[in-house]
Write a protein that holds these residues in place. Structure first.
Motif, PDB file in Angstrom:
ATOM      1  N   TRP A 293      22.382 -17.209  12.136  1.00  0.00           N
ATOM      2  CA  TRP A 293      22.781 -17.494  13.563  1.00  0.00           C
ATOM      3  C   TRP A 293      22.300 -16.809  14.236  1.00  0.00           C
ATOM      4  O   TRP A 293      21.125 -15.905  13.715  1.00  0.00           O
ATOM      5  CB  TRP A 293      24.109 -17.123  13.688  1.00  0.00           C
ATOM      6  CG  TRP A 293      25.532 -17.651  13.079  1.00  0.00           C
ATOM      7  CD1 TRP A 293      25.950 -17.994  11.938  1.00  0.00           C
ATOM      8  CD2 TRP A 293      26.489 -18.631  14.072  1.00  0.00           C
ATOM      9  NE1 TRP A 293      27.018 -18.191  11.764  1.00  0.00           N
ATOM     10  CE2 TRP A 293      27.593 -18.638  13.176  1.00  0.00           C
ATOM     11  CE3 TRP A 293      26.335 -18.853  15.286  1.00  0.00           C
ATOM     12  CZ2 TRP A 293      28.144 -19.334  13.091  1.00  0.00           C
ATOM     13  CZ3 TRP A 293      27.294 -19.072  15.680  1.00  0.00           C
ATOM     14  CH2 TRP A 293      28.420 -19.991  14.587  1.00  0.00           C
TER      15      TRP A 293
ATOM     16  N   LEU B 247      22.208 -14.100  17.760  1.00  0.00           N
ATOM     17  CA  LEU B 247      22.759 -13.078  19.014  1.00  0.00           C
ATOM     18  C   LEU B 247      21.950 -13.478  19.968  1.00  0.00           C
ATOM     19  O   LEU B 247      20.611 -13.241  20.324  1.00  0.00           O
ATOM     20  CB  LEU B 247      23.028 -12.315  18.944  1.00  0.00           C
ATOM     21  CG  LEU B 247      23.970 -11.073  19.829  1.00  0.00           C
ATOM     22  CD1 LEU B 247      25.407 -11.943  20.322  1.00  0.00           C
ATOM     23  CD2 LEU B 247      24.186  -9.879  19.677  1.00  0.00           C
TER      24      LEU B 247
ATOM     25  N   ASP C 181      23.545 -13.613  10.285  1.00  0.00           N
ATOM     26  CA  ASP C 181      23.797 -14.438   8.664  1.00  0.00           C
ATOM     27  C   ASP C 181      24.929 -14.425   9.156  1.00  0.00           C
ATOM     28  O   ASP C 181      25.462 -14.776   8.308  1.00  0.00           O
ATOM     29  CB  ASP C 181      23.543 -13.659   7.719  1.00  0.00           C
ATOM     30  CG  ASP C 181      23.818 -12.504   7.411  1.00  0.00           C
ATOM     31  OD1 ASP C 181      24.607 -11.523   8.502  1.00  0.00           O
ATOM     32  OD2 ASP C 181      24.167 -11.832   6.513  1.00  0.00           O
ATOM     33  N   ARG C 182      25.785 -14.506  10.759  1.00  0.00           N
ATOM     34  CA  ARG C 182      26.874 -14.217  10.546  1.00  0.00           C
ATOM     35  C   ARG C 182      26.483 -14.301  12.725  1.00  0.00           C
ATOM     36  O   ARG C 182      26.128 -13.950  13.075  1.00  0.00           O
ATOM     37  CB  ARG C 182      27.467 -13.767  10.350  1.00  0.00           C
ATOM     38  CG  ARG C 182      27.914 -11.875  10.632  1.00  0.00           C
ATOM     39  CD  ARG C 182      28.489 -11.235   9.931  1.00  0.00           C
ATOM     40  NE  ARG C 182      27.549 -10.420   8.829  1.00  0.00           N
ATOM     41  CZ  ARG C 182      26.919  -9.546   8.166  1.00  0.00           C
ATOM     42  NH1 ARG C 182      28.088  -8.652   8.542  1.00  0.00           N
ATOM     43  NH2 ARG C 182      26.042  -9.098   7.320  1.00  0.00           N
ATOM     44  N   PRO C 183      28.671 -14.714  12.904  1.00  0.00           N
ATOM     45  CA  PRO C 183      28.401 -14.749  14.747  1.00  0.00           C
ATOM     46  C   PRO C 183      28.502 -13.486  14.393  1.00  0.00           C
ATOM     47  O   PRO C 183      29.188 -12.352  13.657  1.00  0.00           O
ATOM     48  CB  PRO C 183      28.807 -15.945  15.427  1.00  0.00           C
ATOM     49  CG  PRO C 183      30.192 -16.233  13.534  1.00  0.00           C
ATOM     50  CD  PRO C 183      29.399 -15.717  12.393  1.00  0.00           C
ATOM     51  N   THR C 184      28.486 -12.548  16.183  1.00  0.00           N
ATOM     52  CA  THR C 184      28.710 -11.867  16.339  1.00  0.00           C
ATOM     53  C   THR C 184      30.385 -11.332  17.027  1.00  0.00           C
ATOM     54  O   THR C 184      30.878 -10.585  17.529  1.00  0.00           O
ATOM     55  CB  THR C 184      28.238 -11.184  17.901  1.00  0.00           C
ATOM     56  OG1 THR C 184      26.528 -11.419  17.240  1.00  0.00           O
ATOM     57  CG2 THR C 184      27.907  -9.763  17.433  1.00  0.00           C
ATOM     58  N   HIS C 185      30.685 -12.674  17.226  1.00  0.00           N
ATOM     59  CA  HIS C 185      32.314 -12.674  17.818  1.00  0.00           C
ATOM     60  C   HIS C 185      32.655 -11.835  19.302  1.00  0.00           C
ATOM     61  O   HIS C 185      33.516 -11.057  19.579  1.00  0.00           O
ATOM     62  CB  HIS C 185      33.079 -12.407  17.129  1.00  0.00           C
ATOM     63  CG  HIS C 185      33.648 -13.226  15.800  1.00  0.00           C
ATOM     64  ND1 HIS C 185      34.176 -13.856  15.338  1.00  0.00           N
ATOM     65  CD2 HIS C 185      32.757 -13.117  14.528  1.00  0.00           C
ATOM     66  CE1 HIS C 185      33.581 -14.894  14.551  1.00  0.00           C
ATOM     67  NE2 HIS C 185      32.861 -14.676  13.331  1.00  0.00           N
TER      68      HIS C 185
END
Lengths: 214, 419
Positions: free
Chosen positions: B196, B198, B262-266
């Motif tokens: 991912w 940001l 490596d992941r969305p931040t939400h």
């Protein structure tokens, strides 16, 4: 995305626990590979319309390398595992004072009156929500830190220090009956707050094509 | 828009004055004379009066003043493109829709910097002059806010007096120029395991969105140009993220930072907002793709067909998943459909104009359009969306639109008559 644990289906509860293990798990993986290589399979290969011509150099190096200090200055996002949360802490009581000075004008005396977004509502819903507020919609409490630090108060974004942001979050979570009146928010406690609707969120399953409407 | 009335000078009076000045020897050259007589006033016969002179910036005909439709004058607000006033597919840049969350920042081109860091080998910071030196691409793409059409989804209250601008004006199309994000990520060296990014804006809302890395590497741009000139402040000057086919909000404007993760931040915009409750207790998240959609822009409310006879129905169709392959039009409330003509070139992830020649015989009827894209996806009916997503979704309402033509020629929004 690290798979979110969806096993803990949401009840409006308070979990405040130390998260040291989680916090260390979010460092970038050290296994670096060639800078010129692409990280994703579906990526823009050299054949794509946007790709570079075959004789392009491995690197152009227009632009400057950014120092750690430069990165730290702007790297202000906060993630659900707590990555990015600064030092500091704030209690419900301290947050109430911050709220009464900095937030009340736009979000109302109890966070429900407006004129701007309603910050307090924990009315449960079953099939679909009739309101979408922090207490009955937001999946992660850490998002409050990310958002308030960046964007609130709307006319003076950035005026609050870390203790004040933690405090006002504690107060908002308390008004939503998600943390108790003696809660203190910090880099350790905030990521451990389980938001009631966290496990309602699912990934996009639309795929295009002639299949069923989703 | 009332026509601007200039002072009325009779031709005789004008000749008298001009001749007088010339006679008095005040005009020594032809250019002096032109300055004197060049008309700012609409002439009765423009072939008998010299016109106005060249100018550094062009302007619209005084009678042609299309305008954006504003929501509240607040920091977090929007304005909508006057789709019914436009032709072709390109939106004039000053009519491109707006959606800001903290106002429009005033950023200097020379001062702006883009930081790219996170799971990369070399964190780097780019000035605009650096970004502009990288190989450049230009592409025509639509941009649409996923909140478009929110006003025509209610199961209990379907409006009749709604313009296409108010309904779907959060849609615009431009030729965007910039550097592929993949070129810049190649510079910094993305690490294995990254999936991912940001993207973060340098506005007062520091608006932030998570985007899958695959999309970013595929066809996304750091756009600094729009329709041949530098991108407008309302569109993210000096540089925005452009994600072809993805919902507008994720196309972060005034882009100042990309973090590879490596992941969305939400972030708030992908949790509290831009998520779709589905009516079964779940909430769809990261629904970034804008599925195929079409809307008839002519005839539409508040137009009144002045007489029966031949009229060309026109509209726009688009899909975030690629090219539009077909647009069908119905002039009998959906009982029968005919394929409309598509005005080429039909570009992927761009709007295409469709046209259908229609003989209106003066009877009340309902006209509709439905688009199919190259994946075979067919623009759904509102009933299909209600069935699939329930009543509480407030984004991605791409269902078929309908206009009712009354016997007197008055056109109103007609979906309420069909549900």
């Amino acid at each position: 995305m690290r798979p979110v644990d969806r096993s803990n289906r949401g009840s409006a509860l308070v979990v405040v626990a130390a998260l040291a293990a989680l916090l260390s798990a979010c460092d970038p993986s050290p296994g670096a590979f060639s800078g010129a290589a692409r990280a994703t399979e579906g990526g823009a290969g050299s054949g794509s319309a946007e790709g570079l011509p075959a004789h392009a150099p491995a690197r152009f190096a227009f632009g400057a390398e950014a120092s750690d200090a430069r990165v730290a200055m702007w790297d202000i996002d906060v993630r659900p595992d707590g990555d990015g949360l600064p030092q500091g802490s704030g209690s419900v009581q301290q947050g109430r004072d911050v709220y009464m000075v900095h937030c009340i004008a736009c979000h109302g005396p109890t966070g429900t009156e407006g004129p701007n977004d309603r910050l307090v509502d924990n009315s449960p819903w079953d099939a679909y929500p009739t309101s979408r507020a922090i207490g009955n919609y937001w999946p992660y409490a850490t998002t409050l830190y990310d958002y308030i630090r960046k964007a609130m108060p709307q006319l003076t974004p950035g005026v609050l220090n870390a203790d004040q942001v933690y405090g006002v979050i504690a107060y908002i979570l308390y008004l939503n009956e998600i943390v108790p009146e003696d809660a203190v928010m910090s880099a350790q406690t905030l990521p451990a707050v389980v938001m009631p609707m966290r496990d309602r969120f699912v990934d996009d399953d639309r795929t295009g094509g002639p299949g069923p409407v989703r | 828009m009332p026509r601007k009335e200039g002072p009325k000078i009779s031709r005789r009076a004008w000749i008298t004055t001009t001749s007088g000045v010339i006679a008095a020897g005040l005009v020594r050259s032809q250019s002096d004379a032109i300055k004197l007589v060049a008309q700012e006033v609409p002439a009765a016969d423009p072939t008998k009066v010299p016109g106005r002179l060249v100018s550094e910036l062009g302007r619209r005909a005084s009678a042609e003043q299309p305008k954006r439709l504003l929501r509240a004058q607040e920091l977090s607000s929007s304005s909508r493109t006057p789709l019914a006033d436009l032709m072709g597919t390109i939106t004039p840049s000053d009519l491109h829709f707006e959606r800001h969350h903290g106002g429009i920042p005033d950023i200097k081109f020379e001062d702006h910097e883009l930081l790219v860091h996170g799971m990369v080998d070399r964190p780097m910071v780019f000035k605009m002059s650096d970004l502009m030196r990288y190989p450049q691409v230009s592409k025509v793409y639509f941009l649409e806010c996923s909140g478009n059409g929110g006003g025509v989804y209610s199961q209990t209250r379907m409006p009749t007096e709604v313009t296409v601008q108010a309904m779907d004006g959060l849609l615009s199309t431009s030729e965007w120029t910039g550097v592929p994000v993949s070129t810049i990520l190649r510079e910094v060296g993305v690490r294995r395991g990254a999936s991912w990014i940001l993207a973060e804006g340098g506005d007062a809302a520091v608006l932030s969105r998570s985007v899958p890395l695959d999309k970013v590497m595929d066809d996304s741009l750091l756009a600094y140009g729009q329709n041949g000139e530098r991108i407008r402040p309302e569109q993210g000057y000096p540089v925005r993220l452009f994600l072809p086919g993805y919902e507008g909000n994720a196309n972060v404007k005034w882009l100042r930072r990309i973090e590879v993760t490596d992941r969305p931040t939400h972030t708030r915009e992908e949790t509290s907002k831009y998520t779709d409750p589905l009516g079964d207790g779940t909430i769809r998240q990261f629904s970034l793709m804008m599925d195929a959609k079409s809307v008839i822009t002519f005839p539409s409310y508040p137009y009144v067909l002045p007489e029966r006879g031949w009229w060309e129905i026109q509209g726009l169709a688009w899909s975030g998943r690629g090219r539009i392959s077909k647009v069908e039009v119905s002039t009998d409330a959906g009982r029968s459909w005919v394929e409309a003509a598509l005005q080429g070139p039909v570009l992927p992830k761009s709007t295409v104009r469709f046209r259908h020649l229609f003989e209106w015989r003066g009877r009340e009827t309902i006209i509709l359009s439905r688009a199919t894209d190259e994946t075979g996806y067919v623009q759904p009916t509102v009933q299909q969306l209600w069935e699939a997503r329930g009543p509480a979704t407030s984004y991605h309402q791409n269902h078929q639109r309908a206009w009712k033509i009354a016997a007197g020629g008055e056109v109103t929004f007609g979906l309420g008559d069909m549900v």
